[in-house]
Motif scaffolding. Structure first.
Motif, mmCIF file in Angstrom:
data_model
loop_
_atom_site.group_PDB
_atom_site.id
_atom_site.type_symbol
_atom_site.label_atom_id
_atom_site.label_comp_id
_atom_site.label_asym_id
_atom_site.label_seq_id
_atom_site.Cartn_x
_atom_site.Cartn_y
_atom_site.Cartn_z
ATOM 1 N N TRP A 69 0.808 -1.215 0.000
ATOM 2 C CA TRP A 69 0.000 0.000 0.000
ATOM 3 C C TRP A 69 0.843 1.269 0.000
ATOM 4 O O TRP A 69 0.547 2.226 -0.707
ATOM 5 N N HIS A 70 1.901 1.315 0.793
ATOM 6 C CA HIS A 70 2.697 2.537 0.928
ATOM 7 C C HIS A 70 3.817 2.657 -0.095
ATOM 8 O O HIS A 70 4.453 3.709 -0.178
ATOM 9 N N VAL A 71 4.085 1.626 -0.845
ATOM 10 C CA VAL A 71 5.204 1.677 -1.784
ATOM 11 C C VAL A 71 4.760 1.570 -3.241
ATOM 12 O O VAL A 71 5.599 1.524 -4.131
ATOM 13 N N MET A 72 3.460 1.554 -3.495
ATOM 14 C CA MET A 72 2.959 1.447 -4.867
ATOM 15 C C MET A 72 3.252 2.712 -5.651
ATOM 16 O O MET A 72 3.156 3.813 -5.124
ATOM 17 N N GLY A 73 3.587 2.515 -6.900
ATOM 18 C CA GLY A 73 3.694 3.638 -7.814
ATOM 19 C C GLY A 73 2.315 3.998 -8.354
ATOM 20 O O GLY A 73 1.325 3.311 -8.103
ATOM 21 N N LYS A 74 2.263 5.082 -9.120
ATOM 22 C CA LYS A 74 0.953 5.540 -9.574
ATOM 23 C C LYS A 74 0.317 4.598 -10.588
ATOM 24 O O LYS A 74 -0.898 4.417 -10.586
ATOM 25 N N TYR A 75 1.113 3.966 -11.434
ATOM 26 C CA TYR A 75 0.540 3.049 -12.421
ATOM 27 C C TYR A 75 0.130 1.724 -11.782
ATOM 28 O O TYR A 75 -0.872 1.127 -12.165
#
Length: 77
Positions: free
Chosen positions: A38-44
């Motif tokens: 959840w906290h390390v996802m990129g925008k894509y």
């Protein structure tokens, strides 16, 4: 072999397999993926996950009373 494809039992098994994957397997994988990243996802990646949540919403609703995605706080307060 042709009688196998005309068999209603084989059709029922195929439907049950698709329903199991749609309502159980993929939603659980989505819960796991979202909870870990959840906290390390990129925008894509986040956009893709939101699309999958929209697509597999019925299965996610089935598990929502039992699983939660509460974020772990700092432990203060």
């Amino acid at each position: 072999m042709e009688s196998f494809f005309n068999n209603s039992f084989a059709t029922l098994i195929a439907y049950m397999g698709v329903i199991t994957i749609y309502l159980l397997v993929i939603p659980l994988l989505l819960f796991y993926w979202m909870n870990n990243r959840w906290h390390v996802m990129g925008k894509y990646e986040r956009l893709g996950i939101y699309g999958l949540v929209f697509l597999f919403f019925p299965g996610l609703i089935l598990f929502s009373p039992f699983l939660n995605l509460r974020l772990k706080g700092s432990g203060k307060g």
